[in-house]
Design an enzyme around this catalytic site. Structure first.
Site, mmCIF file in Angstrom:
data_model
loop_
_atom_site.group_PDB
_atom_site.id
_atom_site.type_symbol
_atom_site.label_atom_id
_atom_site.label_comp_id
_atom_site.label_asym_id
_atom_site.label_seq_id
_atom_site.Cartn_x
_atom_site.Cartn_y
_atom_site.Cartn_z
ATOM 1 N N CYS A 111 -40.807 34.339 42.720
ATOM 2 C CA CYS A 111 -41.074 34.167 41.359
ATOM 3 C C CYS A 111 -41.939 35.541 41.158
ATOM 4 C CB CYS A 111 -41.465 32.838 40.878
ATOM 5 S SG CYS A 111 -42.925 32.508 42.088
ATOM 6 N N SER B 183 -33.351 18.141 45.156
ATOM 7 C CA SER B 183 -34.143 17.429 44.493
ATOM 8 C C SER B 183 -35.376 18.054 43.919
ATOM 9 C CB SER B 183 -34.458 16.135 45.359
ATOM 10 O OG SER B 183 -34.768 16.620 46.740
ATOM 11 N N TYR C 175 -37.837 21.238 42.517
ATOM 12 C CA TYR C 175 -37.887 21.676 41.143
ATOM 13 C C TYR C 175 -36.934 22.869 40.717
ATOM 14 C CZ TYR C 175 -42.215 19.215 40.674
ATOM 15 O OH TYR C 175 -43.171 17.932 40.385
ATOM 16 N N ASN D 75 -40.999 30.935 36.328
ATOM 17 C CA ASN D 75 -41.010 31.056 37.684
ATOM 18 C C ASN D 75 -39.868 29.940 38.102
ATOM 19 O OD1 ASN D 75 -43.052 28.803 36.891
ATOM 20 N ND2 ASN D 75 -42.747 28.004 38.931
#
Lengths: 343, 343, 343, 343
Positions: D149, D10, D12, D310
């Site tokens: 990232c 759920s 990102y 990212n």
């Protein structure tokens, strides 16, 4: 593989056509023209295409003899009508993204574009490039005129109710647009320090797309256009008066009937959640036009909302969808990107 | 009331000078020059001044005979040095915001500006327009050269430790700037669709402000400059190596010693909270330069941080502060705006 | 010096009150209350006030016995009406920025706020805090209710024509607002990744400010509210139908007659230029409400536009203007900041 | 078709995995877990997936017995190591996007994550999920740990020179990141009004990704991390000292040697043009990491620059690229989106 070319390919719509056509499994881009960038790589003005193509721009004259199946026109209005007769000789199918062949009535064109139409005899031969409402005609169309970005959103939002006779009186359209709608040469008005954070009512009345929405819906339309802080994205809020006795359920049914099977129109009208009405934020890069509505039951008014990416569904993506419709391919071909969230 | 004029008043720094001087209780703007806008109202290019002034731009030649006390120069570099001899005849005090008289060494100027200095004999007569480090000289200075925006932030962040001998080796400066730093005529590079959301390393090496920071701190400086998504605002991160045995407490003490009584430098280096290190977001419109630091105790390195509004403390506000210092007024005069939050 | 206090001072409106009152030459802030931040410095949640004040928050109970001249209420609606009887005992003049005493009719309140009004007997004693239309009453008012941010823009844009009988039928208001309008505790809907770049129609119908505009103009109002990419700023586009025979000149005259001498309303309706109609971009921090219009002569419709900073003219600045009006000071006192450009 | 599942879907990164896997021709998503959204549609928190999938979230426990080929973990650090033993039983291949198995040394982990590692015995079994440097190992890896990232950008920018012995001394990394890097639950620090326009040095020292870059390059790394105005996007500027005699040509050659045949690394170091060095603006949605450099010849320093999205190359896209590498498919499979310009 179809042989396709893009005229006026150094602008934003042109770049988006190159991006989409490059990823299209049925088409090969054999030429991209630009007056200003002739001889230079297309990934100069379109840096997202680095590593995807080594294509270089050619001049308009170099289109002759290329044996094109389809020619896309991302050339400026006025210039496009002046050269249309020549363009039509270059390819079996011409898909025009300029404003010159959208309005059926040359007088209306002259009024909104403040210049006489110089090729009125060609206007009737063009089919509107909106598959949702002209799919059957597009299947055999050789001349296609893709509607304007705000017009596409407005037509898709208003037409279901207009066709069903559910609204009456004028439609007031509040349109919002990102800066890419002004094109790659926007001048000092488009300088970041001036345009950033703007809520600029650049067309309080008489925006050209107003005439397109009126033409497609049969309603009198009053539209204001505001530049908002965004690069991509168009949203229209269409204030309407419902005919007597029309309920929210009727409105929803009309939208469902119109768009139930559409590959690129989603009905977004939820009771809760963050994204319960259409907005362009999550549509960048996608070919969706989200449409929705809110009814004020007690008063008989409804706000109809449309949102899209002006360079995709409101431009290059709409044109590629027309290509698919024209050649009988699944309309999602080459247009599958779902958009990003968050973005 | 002092009689002041602004040359080059149609740009962003010029507009900010007009805004600040208009609200200054000891100065009256008697003229604002612009080649491009001669004869037009200053609230055309500077719409925030609507309702505040009816002043119109005049030509540069119209400055003669105005009996000016102070002349502010917001003219372009190169043009400024070419005309400085003439400017100096127009007013008792000249405050220059161009880059032409910041670097003491004409060779360094030639190297960074890629053009020979045409008035090297005038350079020694200018006092650096940074009250925090040149207050005494400014009290009697008639020729003042205000440092660059990123240079101001960098000097204020680095100099306390440099002066105290707490750092050694090179200083690596990572500078970030909003789009207004490029001025009102930024061309296609500054178009909103291209500049919006950018993280553009427009000067990976050899930015001109690098030379100013080096000159003021006595350190070798390597600076990169990145354009970020903002209209106003500059932030510098200065990576330094601490001399042996230097502690975080020493660093804090050096900052306090340097700036304890400064009206426009705040030390922001907190352990918690959202705004615990300097950032320009809350400085728009204000004359503050916030400075802070973070020490990596175990390794003997420190990051020194400065933030300001490039058009105020990094430009017009700094110049007005110099005006106050020059004439013996409280330095906050006309510069009291505290900045906005949220913003 | 008047002794003033702010209840609910840790929010955005509260912080803006502290900023403005701190710079006000006739008022001293003797207390700022916050349940959540009691005992902590006000420059924690309001970092722009660093270096300007050492004030700390106190609890609501600590307001007793402070001998206050004026109490500003930036407390939430519902809570405000519940505690108003107590607030009224604390100061001779109470200026309320909540929504609880704006609507004259308790039934309308109940309908829009979805809760019964618990202090309806107090409503008639409040004077609307809009000096442009209630200056005479404000001069002697001890209970003042400042209108909502979008309502202020809408009323100032529509009322001149409504009063002059120049419009007929419904008014459709398209309101746009920045994120600070949701307050400092906006939850997941206000997270940057979700809210950034949004065009969120969070109130397609029945926004509370709709009722305020209707009440103040006597027109039926249909309003939509959209959250746009901005922190500060409100803009309203009010679509109206002109009465028969009304010309653009009549519209301009009505605006001039209404606002010619107003210190904080500027009429912005120019034929050319970048900022030819009102927009909030250049209003951040200022107390101006810019109003403008565009008439579609042939069709008898007009779009009336208002723009302001929701935390200043649409909130704290409006309240300070009321303070000035109440005590007979020049209305610009403490509100001189002209706004920034570019910004 | 491979049967894949996403744990922690759920957030990102989870949503981006669903987006990419949905479009992947060799994989079927059979389950997506979420504690908070169990039973609800995945297109609720991920509205871009509307019309693409009818999948609903299940609980973590529901993964048992699903006969999974691959399990992606987008679960929080600390929780991930605690449950890793269980996860490893659910699928033949586990691809972990948490931070828990990136650092080879448990002591380093404990130092940077401020908690002891609870499953140190599993660390050696994980292969770094960076195909550019670990392609051969990935072809047979059943446990893959995708780097952070900013670490991905930093490693890809620095490692070519580090491997070739062209740099010496410390590397100073200036990292900038958009707000989506903080995840979907960022709290008040992430509220739009506070985060918008920020240049927030949230980690002046000791960011966790610093340790990853040091581990992968063998250099001492000092990193600062700044939150900038963007939703997606990471950029790193890596300040290095070149070994004696190293020229710009050597630097370019090292980059070419490392990345000539890489499908997702582009070398961007041009002399002119707007996008002549890497920046994330044009990378949203794409799996590219652009790398570039600028050498200051006279001083023997170089700035190495990396940029990526990212959530894609720095997260979900990198993980899918690992999937492709693991199963011997072309690495571009499902990752062809070229990014948008302008955007």
């Amino acid at each position: 593989m179809l042989r396709v070319a893009v005229a006026g390919a150094s602008g934003y719509i042109g770049g988006e056509l190159l991006r989409l056509l490059h990823g299209h499994p049925r088409a090969t881009v054999v030429a991209a023209t630009s007056d200003r960038f002739t001889g230079r790589r297309v990934d100069g003005p379109h840096p997202n295409l680095r590593g995807h193509t080594d294509l270089c721009f050619v001049g308009h004259g170099d289109l002759t003899g290329l044996d094109l199946d389809v020619l896309f026109l991302a050339t400026p209005h006025r210039e496009t009508m002046a050269r249309m007769a020549g363009f039509l000789k270059l390819a079996g199918t011409v898909i025009d993204l300029s404003g010159d062949f959208r309005l059926r009535d040359p007088e209306t064109y002259a009024s909104y574009y403040e210049t006489p139409h110089t090729a009125p005899e060609l206007i009737p031969s063009f089919t509107p490039g909106l598959p949702e409402w002209h799919r059957a005609e597009l299947a055999t169309a050789d001349r296609i005129s893709v509607p304007g970005c705000m017009a596409t959103a407005g037509i898709l939002a208003v037409r279901p109710l207009a066709e069903a006779g559910l609204i009456e009186g004028e439609v007031r359209v509040d349109a919002r647009t990102g800066s890419s709608g002004s094109g790659a040469s926007s001048g000092s008005a488009g300088a970041h320090a001036e345009r950033s954070g703007a809520l600029r009512v650049f067309a309080p009345t008489r925006h050209r797309h107003e005439a397109e929405i009126a033409q497609a819906t049969g309603r009198t339309v009053r539209m204001t256009a505001t530049g908002v802080e965004a690069v991509r994205g168009v949203q229209v809020l269409c204030h309407t008066t419902l005919a007597a006795g029309v309920s929210e359920k009727d409105v929803r049914s009309a939208f469902r009937a119109a768009y139930r099977d559409e590959p690129f129109v989603r009905i977004v009208a939820q009771r809760r959640g963050l994204y319960r009405l259409p907005e362009p934020k999550i549509l960048s890069g996608s070919n969706f036009c989200d449409v929705g509505f809110a009814v004020s039951g007690e008063t008989g008014t409804a706000v109809l909302i449309g949102a899209l990416d002006n360079l995709v569904k409101g431009g290059a993506g709409g044109a590629v969808q027309c290509l698919n419709a024209r050649f009988g391919w699944p309309e999602r071909t080459g247009l599958e990107f779902p958009g990003l969230h968050p973005n």
